[in-house]
Scaffold this motif. Structure first.
Motif, mmCIF file in Angstrom:
data_model
loop_
_atom_site.group_PDB
_atom_site.id
_atom_site.type_symbol
_atom_site.label_atom_id
_atom_site.label_comp_id
_atom_site.label_asym_id
_atom_site.label_seq_id
_atom_site.Cartn_x
_atom_site.Cartn_y
_atom_site.Cartn_z
ATOM 1 N N GLY A 127 42.377 -22.296 -54.222
ATOM 2 C CA GLY A 127 42.262 -22.471 -52.770
ATOM 3 C C GLY A 127 40.863 -22.929 -52.384
ATOM 4 N N TYR A 128 39.853 -22.239 -52.910
ATOM 5 C CA TYR A 128 38.463 -22.584 -52.574
ATOM 6 C C TYR A 128 38.112 -23.979 -53.116
ATOM 7 C CZ TYR A 128 38.119 -17.573 -51.751
ATOM 8 O OH TYR A 128 38.329 -16.297 -51.300
ATOM 9 N N ILE A 129 38.624 -24.243 -54.327
ATOM 10 C CA ILE A 129 38.312 -25.550 -54.938
ATOM 11 C C ILE A 129 38.919 -26.667 -54.090
ATOM 12 C CG2 ILE A 129 38.711 -26.999 -56.996
ATOM 13 C CD1 ILE A 129 38.473 -24.397 -58.696
ATOM 14 N N GLU A 130 40.125 -26.408 -53.545
ATOM 15 C CA GLU A 130 40.770 -27.392 -52.669
ATOM 16 C C GLU A 130 39.927 -27.646 -51.426
ATOM 17 O OE1 GLU A 130 43.262 -29.588 -52.460
ATOM 18 O OE2 GLU A 130 43.246 -29.214 -54.617
ATOM 19 N N ILE A 131 39.397 -26.547 -50.845
ATOM 20 C CA ILE A 131 38.561 -26.701 -49.633
ATOM 21 C C ILE A 131 37.349 -27.578 -49.972
ATOM 22 C CG2 ILE A 131 37.036 -25.445 -48.028
ATOM 23 C CD1 ILE A 131 39.076 -23.118 -48.186
ATOM 24 N N GLN A 132 36.738 -27.306 -51.132
ATOM 25 C CA GLN A 132 35.569 -28.107 -51.526
ATOM 26 C C GLN A 132 35.950 -29.558 -51.715
ATOM 27 O OE1 GLN A 132 33.087 -26.695 -54.720
ATOM 28 N NE2 GLN A 132 32.085 -25.303 -53.293
ATOM 29 N N ARG A 133 37.152 -29.768 -52.264
ATOM 30 C CA ARG A 133 37.591 -31.156 -52.477
ATOM 31 C C ARG A 133 37.649 -31.888 -51.127
ATOM 32 N NH1 ARG A 133 41.772 -30.479 -56.688
ATOM 33 N NH2 ARG A 133 40.001 -29.960 -57.981
ATOM 34 N N GLY A 134 38.113 -31.177 -50.092
ATOM 35 C CA GLY A 134 38.167 -31.764 -48.744
ATOM 36 C C GLY A 134 36.765 -32.110 -48.265
ATOM 37 N N GLN A 135 35.818 -31.184 -48.510
ATOM 38 C CA GLN A 135 34.444 -31.437 -48.073
ATOM 39 C C GLN A 135 33.846 -32.627 -48.828
ATOM 40 O OE1 GLN A 135 32.946 -27.562 -49.001
ATOM 41 N NE2 GLN A 135 33.367 -26.741 -46.962
ATOM 42 N N LYS A 162 32.205 -38.315 -49.015
ATOM 43 C CA LYS A 162 32.412 -39.677 -49.540
ATOM 44 C C LYS A 162 32.587 -40.664 -48.395
ATOM 45 C CE LYS A 162 33.959 -38.778 -54.190
ATOM 46 N NZ LYS A 162 35.091 -38.222 -54.918
ATOM 47 N N LYS A 163 33.275 -40.200 -47.333
ATOM 48 C CA LYS A 163 33.456 -41.084 -46.175
ATOM 49 C C LYS A 163 32.100 -41.449 -45.591
ATOM 50 C CE LYS A 163 37.934 -39.800 -44.321
ATOM 51 N NZ LYS A 163 38.496 -38.850 -43.390
ATOM 52 N N MET A 164 31.215 -40.438 -45.534
ATOM 53 C CA MET A 164 29.877 -40.696 -45.008
ATOM 54 C C MET A 164 29.144 -41.680 -45.904
ATOM 55 S SD MET A 164 28.571 -36.998 -43.733
ATOM 56 C CE MET A 164 27.002 -37.392 -43.049
ATOM 57 N N GLN A 165 29.438 -41.565 -47.206
ATOM 58 C CA GLN A 165 28.770 -42.443 -48.147
ATOM 59 C C GLN A 165 29.217 -43.893 -47.948
ATOM 60 O OE1 GLN A 165 29.145 -39.908 -51.377
ATOM 61 N NE2 GLN A 165 26.949 -39.706 -51.492
ATOM 62 N N GLU A 166 30.462 -44.017 -47.452
ATOM 63 C CA GLU A 166 30.990 -45.366 -47.273
ATOM 64 C C GLU A 166 30.370 -46.053 -46.055
ATOM 65 O OE1 GLU A 166 35.190 -44.676 -47.291
ATOM 66 O OE2 GLU A 166 35.072 -44.148 -49.413
ATOM 67 N N LEU A 167 29.815 -45.259 -45.123
ATOM 68 C CA LEU A 167 29.210 -45.880 -43.943
ATOM 69 C C LEU A 167 27.818 -46.379 -44.319
ATOM 70 C CD1 LEU A 167 29.459 -46.481 -40.901
ATOM 71 C CD2 LEU A 167 27.985 -44.517 -40.598
ATOM 72 N N THR A 168 27.714 -47.663 -44.537
ATOM 73 C CA THR A 168 26.438 -48.208 -45.011
ATOM 74 C C THR A 168 25.508 -48.529 -43.842
ATOM 75 O OG1 THR A 168 27.434 -50.374 -45.071
ATOM 76 C CG2 THR A 168 27.376 -49.165 -47.150
ATOM 77 N N ILE A 169 24.236 -48.388 -44.107
ATOM 78 C CA ILE A 169 23.225 -48.750 -43.117
ATOM 79 C C ILE A 169 22.616 -50.069 -43.612
ATOM 80 C CG2 ILE A 169 21.064 -48.030 -42.021
ATOM 81 C CD1 ILE A 169 21.881 -45.123 -42.655
ATOM 82 N N LEU A 200 24.981 -43.319 -44.552
ATOM 83 C CA LEU A 200 24.781 -42.216 -43.615
ATOM 84 C C LEU A 200 24.574 -40.910 -44.390
ATOM 85 C CD1 LEU A 200 24.787 -41.764 -40.547
ATOM 86 C CD2 LEU A 200 27.138 -40.987 -40.772
ATOM 87 N N ALA A 201 25.287 -40.763 -45.507
ATOM 88 C CA ALA A 201 25.160 -39.545 -46.309
ATOM 89 C C ALA A 201 23.733 -39.412 -46.852
ATOM 90 C CB ALA A 201 26.154 -39.571 -47.451
ATOM 91 N N GLU A 202 23.151 -40.515 -47.268
ATOM 92 C CA GLU A 202 21.772 -40.453 -47.772
ATOM 93 C C GLU A 202 20.813 -40.082 -46.640
ATOM 94 O OE1 GLU A 202 22.137 -43.777 -51.355
ATOM 95 O OE2 GLU A 202 20.445 -43.901 -49.969
#
Ligand code: FAD
Length: 633
Positions: free
Chosen positions: A552-560, A565-572, A600-602
């Motif tokens: 269960g916890y591992i699944e939650i982390q996978r969501g995070q 990763k989505k943030m990583q896809e937003l390039t500046i 954005l993640a960076e």
């Protein structure tokens, strides 16, 4: 000798060994340049490998095909799993090493590695041309200046660049006791446009075993079922020996306090910044005046050595003060010294000048790894060395770089922290630095990284087949535990009661029952009188149990992780003008402008960046027509 190599590695410390081996194993002609080859893989300080957060790094090095884990297994003289009373995410392995055997075995591995040549001498300059780095100047042992050429150079100079050693009022040039400092290299790096920092670290005295009364100390043995570091079939071959625990006391502290003005740390003589988490005994006494005692672990340096390493008492007080305070410690009344403790100040680079591959952003082909990047510790150095060596090799073959993210490894966390946050003191790994530590455990380092090591050519076919079998057994085990149903019965409920677990009222899958904290994998198999479909070893059992128990916890982390990763896809965009972003303070504008995050993640990981600043950035990017990003913050 051939003067042209695909990769040149400068330095034969823990970073240099991994870098040179990785590059040569990938098939690059590799030259390792080091000041003193008999000191290659020397443990400058503690005779041990691993520890909290560091054990995870060793496992990751091993999973990727590095050497440190294997070397630690073959030369370990006491193995321990730390934090066993805490959750699996923070459990780490540590071993006491025979430091002589550790260095000798690594030197043997290097000597027998095809494609790897070692030359002794001091690198005085790194040469460049219009494309980036082009070679080095080396002053050899005979004082002859040699030239070697390469388009990929990895610098792993450790604590040696303008190293200055302090013991009381005495100061001498050196990177480590008995070894010269490296004088030209940091000036050369500065001339190549690099910003340098000055840090310091310290080491305790070494004591003579025969002069210590161990009967006054607490014996500390290793684990009975020792955990090896390597995922390959290594063996623990050396005899296992105990360590001993003792404590400082108010008398020890009084002697230290009386002599503080004679410590180069407190007299202002040492300018470099030391590690807060690994303070000298002077620092401990001053910063924690309420503590009546501090732990000291007495660790053997090697099986055939009379030297003892007193862990926890690093100091640079004058020799006679070291003698006085140590003799106040129980068991040390008549202690004799083999060497006095000292501190070393050295130059390192600001790691924010590096990219994720450890290549200098403004100088193609120049990679830096290890303590020279502001870290501390053998494991941190080795992990960076491996990554730097891999990328230097990939560059030589014009292949795509190899980058690890913080969602998949501690190594990725460390590199990301270094290149975005920089260092204000020697950086060491802690489990708390990894936000996804339940997913980045020691036991699953191979599941995360082994296929990458194989793709890079660092994991051989035999090891990879072994890995695939293990993965298959885990997957089959998970499916079995989810499918197999345990029905309530008198026998089942009395078995559960014996474990302190509540009775079963309705049928449940073994996986569900295993989620109870007090129930283990062996318990559910016994209660259901079944066996797993594929026979597994104790390490695989452990991974299977954790993966099912904490699903269960591992699944939650996978969501995070997906969110990140989505943030990583937003390039500046490159050369983005932060001055135009409304709502950012001047300080943040300056910081972002200097760091130039690519995503954005960076940006989110730069120190001082607040959620409000990120929102302002997202708002601005959206106004300028960048992809919709509402969902990411
Ligand atoms: P090193 O092991 O320092 O190796 C550097 C290598 O580079 C050497 O082989 C050297 O010969 C070579 N070299 C340097 N310059 C040149 C040149 N110009 N040309 C050719 N070769 C060159 N770590 C901890 O975790 N905890 C501690 O408490 C701790 N205390 C320490 C105390 C002291 C006094 C010292 C010296 C180190 C301490 N360390 C400690 C740090 C630990 O030793 C290092 O983190 C680790 O060894 C770094 O590995 P490295 O490969 O980066 O560099």
């Amino acid at each position: 000798m051939k003067q042209k190599f695909e990769v040149i590695v400068i330095g034969g410390g823990h970073a240099g060994c991994e870098a040179a081996l990785a590059s040569a194993r990938m098939g690059c002609s590799t030259l390792l340049l080091t000041m003193n080859h008999s000191k290659t893989a020397e443990m400058s300080c503690n005779p041990s490998i691993g520890g909290v957060g560091k054990g995870q790094l060793v496992k990751e090095i091993d999973a990727l095909g590095g050497e440190m884990g294997k070397n630690a297994d073959y030369t370990g003289i006491q193995f321990k799993r730390l934090n066993t009373r805490k959750g699996s995410a923070v459990q780490s392995s540590r071993c006491q090493s025979d430091k002589k055997q550790y260095a000798l075995r690594m030197q043997g591995i290097i000597a027998s590695q095809p494609g790897l040549v070692v030359v002794e001498g001091e690198v005085k300059a790194i040469l460049t041309d219009a494309q980036g780095v082009s070679g080095v100047h080396l002053l050899d042992k005979e004082g002859i200046l040699l030239e070697f050429f390469s388009k990929s150079i990895v610098v792993t100079a450790g604590t040696f660049m303008r190293g200055l050693m302090h013991c009381g009022g005495e100061t001498s040039k050196g990177g480590r006791f008995g070894e010269n400092s490296s004088q030209g290299l940091s000036d050369c790096l500065r001339d190549l446009g690099m910003t340098l920092l000055r840090l310091k670290t310290g080491t305790p005295p070494r004591l003579l075993r025969h002069s210590i009364d161990f009967s006054q100390m607490e014996r500390q043995d290793g684990d009975e079922n020792a955990h090896r570091f390597s995922f390959s079939p290594t063996e623990i071959v050396l005899p296992q020996v105990p360590c001993f625990l003792t404590y400082t006391n108010p008398e020890t502290h009084a002697i230290i306090r009386e002599n503080l003005s004679r410590s180069p740390l407190y007299s202002g003589k040492i300018k470099g910044i030391g590690p807060r988490y690994c303070p000298s005994i002077e620092d401990k006494v001053v910063k924690f005046p309420e503590k009546p005692r501090h732990q000291l672990f007495f660790e053997p340096e090697a099986l055939d050595s009379d030297w003892i390493y007193p862990n926890g008492i690093s100091t640079s007080l004058p020799a006679e003060v070291q003698e006085a305070f140590l003799r106040s410690v129980p068991g040390c009344e008549r202690v004799e010294f083999a060497r006095y403790g000292y501190a070393v100040e050295y130059d390192c680079i600001d790691p924010r000048q590096l990219g994720h591959t450890l290549e200098v952003k403004h100088l193609p082909g120049l990679f830096l790894a290890g303590q020279v990047n502001g870290t501390s510790g053998y494991e941190e150095a080795a992990a960076q060395g491996l990554l730097g060596g891999i990328n230097a090799g990939l560059r030589a073959f014009s292949r795509e770089p190899f980058v690890l993210s913080r969602t998949e490894s501690y190594l990725g966390v460390m590199i990301d922290d270094l290149i975005h946050q920089g260092v204000s003191e020697p950086y060491r790994m802690f489990t708390s630095r990894a936000e996804f530590r339940l997913s980045l455990r020691e036991d699953n380092a191979d599941l995360r990284l082994r296929p990458m090591g194989r793709a890079l050519g660092l994991v051989d076919a035999e090891d990879f087949t072994r890995f695939e079998r293990r993965k298959e057994a885990i997957d089959a085990g998970k499916a079995f535990l989810r499918k197999k149903i345990l029905k309530p019965s008198e026998a089942v409920n009395s078995g559960l009661a014996e474990m302190g677990s509540s009775p079963l009222n309705a049928p449940q899958s073994l996986a569900q029952v295993l989620k109870r904290p007090e129930v283990g994998l062996e318990d559910v198999l016994r209660l259901s009188q079944t066996e797993l479909p594929l026979a597994i070893d104790k390490e695989t059992c452990e991974t299977l149990e954790i993966e099912v128990k904490f699903e269960g916890y591992i699944e939650i982390q996978r969501g995070q992780i997906d969110q990140l990763k989505k943030m990583q896809e937003l390039t500046i965009p490159a050369a983005f003008e932060y001055a135009r972003v409304a709502g950012l303070s001047n300080e943040l504008r300056e910081k972002l402008g200097r760091t130039q995050p690519k995503t954005l993640a960076e940006a989110a990981r730069i120190s001082g960046i607040t959620p409000a600043a990120l929102t302002a950035l997202v708002f601005h990017l959206r106004q300028k027509g960048h992809p919709p990003v509402n969902s990411v913050i």
